[in-house]
Scaffold this active site. Structure first.
Site: not given
Ligand code: UFG
Length: 327
Positions: A33, A36, A51, A73, A141, A145, A284
């Protein structure tokens, strides 16, 4: 089947637990938790608060007997945090998973579905991403994985573990009946942050990077609905055989740019949602979306949600009805 679900109180885990319970499976959720929410756990499931680092509790839980399989998960999942605090990720995502695999071996549980990620591909050579592309993660990360995928593949050979690694893309949306949804603290994910703007909880959304070589300069991702993920996990565990190692990309096959996601939110919420072009976020990749052909062919799965507007509608219903999340 009787199934143990670690992290079953989390965002993706709780939607999967609901899917498993509604299909008639007996589910025990194991969750500390820390991220979660007990309210997210289906009333038909049993919740064990604990845990994965507590080996005795994991042992006692598995010794309570009769488990046909396990879904794993529980993990830390913030890519940026993993860069700043790598050892937290090696501890929580790698060491705890190894302990769990050892416990499965001791208790002769031979079916596992594992939450892997498209982050194991790093920056792919092209899109859409197929399973045979090289896995070269670019952050801790993704490293943890991928290392666990290897541990599972080796365990399949050595002690007959059956494991299915689901490499999913961007989990999004909320349950269609509005019962559970996305609630992270702190929130870093694009869709909930955008909807916080629509709710008046934040003034604007930053677009991280507007000079990528994509259709409109912003990053492209594959937003897979969390209920579609639930169905995939159920199909994966139901079809999992001991000794067999499988891996699949789980996405819609459709890429949406950050700007397109913001536009979808404007359409669904009827709010302006001010957006500010901002510098790129470190780490990114420009464009990530799945080729889901393999999982569709082998598991007979098809995503129900392929239009970002429909996914957004479910997310908006949840956030509108739960502006403070589960609190
Ligand atoms: N983004 C913005 N502004 C924000 C937040 C995010 O432009 O305020 C963009 C990010 O740069 C990215 C897209 O929105 O291009 C999605 O971002 P998220 O943070 O929502 O998700 P991520 O793609 O970074 O991450 C997700 C999961 C991770 C996983 C990853 C795999 O949360 O656990 O996809 O690429 F590892």
């Amino acid at each position: 089947m009787k199934l143990l679900v670690t992290g079953g109180a989390g965002y993706v885990g709780s939607h999967c637990v609901r899917e498993l319970c509604s299909a008639g499976h007996e589910v025990v959720v194991f969750d500390n938790l820390s991220a979660g929410h007990p309210q997210a756990v289906d009333a038909k499931a049993t919740l064990v608060e604990g845990d994965l680092a507590d080996e005795q509790l994991v042992d006692r839980t598995l010794a309570s007997g009769g488990f046909d399989g396990l879904m794993h998960f529980a993990a830390s999942l913030d890519v940026g945090e993993s860069v700043r605090e790598p050892l937290k990720y090696y501890d929580n995502n790698a060491i705890n998973t190894i302990r769990l695999l050892q416990a499965m071996q001791r208790h002769e549980v031979h079916r596992l579905v594992f939450s892997s990620t498209c982050a194991t591909y790093g920056t792919p050579p092209s899109v859409p991403i197929t399973e045979d592309m090289p896995q070269i993660p670019i952050n801790p990360y993704g490293h943890t994985k991928l290392a666990m995928e290897w541990a599972m593949r080796d365990s399949a050979e050595a002690w007959n573990l059956g494991a299915c690694c689901l490499r999913y893309f961007n989990a999004s949306g909320a349950s269609a009946d509005g019962w559970i949804g996305e609630d992270h603290d702190p929130e870093s994910h694009l869709i909930p942050l955008i909807l916080q703007v629509a709710l008046g909880q934040r003034e604007q959304i930053s677009i991280f990077g507007v000079d990528y070589p994509t259709r409109d300069g912003s990053c492209v991702r594959d937003y897979i609905h969390v209920e579609d993920l639930g169905v995939v996990h159920r199909l994966a565990i139901e079809s999992q055989q001991p000794g067999k190692f499988r891996y699949y990309n789980v996405g819609t096959g459709v890429g949406n740019s950050v700007k397109q996601v913001i536009d979808a939110a404007r359409e669904v919420t009827a709010h302006d949602i001010p957006a500010t072009p901002s510098p790129r976020r470190v780490g990114d990749p420009a464009e990530l979306y799945a080729d889901p052909t393999k999982i569709m062919a082998e598991l007979g799965w098809k995503p129900k949600y392929t239009d970002i507007v429909d996914t957004m509608r479910t997310a908006w219903q949840w956030h509108k009805d739960h502006p403070e999340g589960f609190a």
